[in-house]
Design an enzyme around this catalytic site. Sequence first.
Site, short mmCIF file in Angstrom:
data_model
loop_
_atom_site.label_atom_id
_atom_site.label_comp_id
_atom_site.label_asym_id
_atom_site.label_seq_id
_atom_site.Cartn_x
_atom_site.Cartn_y
_atom_site.Cartn_z
N HIS A 1 -14.54 -52.11 1.34
CA HIS A 1 -14.52 -53.23 2.28
C HIS A 1 -13.30 -54.12 2.01
CE1 HIS A 1 -19.12 -52.72 2.26
NE2 HIS A 1 -18.72 -52.34 3.46
N LYS A 30 -31.57 -52.66 8.48
CA LYS A 30 -31.62 -52.14 7.12
C LYS A 30 -32.45 -53.10 6.29
CE LYS A 30 -26.93 -50.29 7.56
NZ LYS A 30 -25.57 -50.31 7.04
N ARG A 35 -14.84 -43.98 7.24
CA ARG A 35 -14.60 -43.27 5.98
C ARG A 35 -14.44 -41.78 6.23
NH1 ARG A 35 -19.53 -46.40 4.09
NH2 ARG A 35 -20.36 -44.74 5.35
N SER A 81 -21.95 -48.93 0.53
CA SER A 81 -22.87 -49.88 -0.10
C SER A 81 -24.18 -49.18 -0.49
CB SER A 81 -23.17 -51.05 0.83
OG SER A 81 -22.01 -51.79 1.07
#
Length: 163
Positions: free
Chosen positions: A18, A42, A91, A129
């Site tokens: 990040h 989440k 990514r 994460s």
Amino acid sequence: MTKTAIYPGTFDPITHGHTDLIQRASKLFDKVIVAVAAHSGKNPAFSLEKRIQLAKTVLDGIDGVEVCGFDILLANFAQQKNAQVILRGLRAISDFEYEFQLTGMNRKLAPELETMFLMPAEQYTYISSSLVKEVARLSGDVSGFVHEAVFTALKDKLKISES
């Protein structure tokens, strides 16, 4: 006219990946707003307040970066902040389908907003994460993936020891 980008996410926790994107975006835009999502579907390990505090600590010293929480529709938040761009990280190709859907929805909701994708530096492409939290929960060393303040917060939250 000030060029402003919004970089939204849960940042649970904020990682070197990040930070890499934010540092690079800060060179492209006058202002980068790191928008920490309150509700993401989440189950975050850290409270919104803690995620904001950690992001502010990690990003301290990067010019033109602001960190704030939000709990409304991203398109509406971006309009409130007078942003022209939504910044997203990619990514791997597996991220693309989800990001493609989000971009289409945001374009429909706020046609004046553009979405820009940045890829993290090669050494961060595998970091997420979720993966950092999983490795930390299993007592793996995640110190190379996150800022020292985040590592300490993870240790405290998950009751893990240093490796």
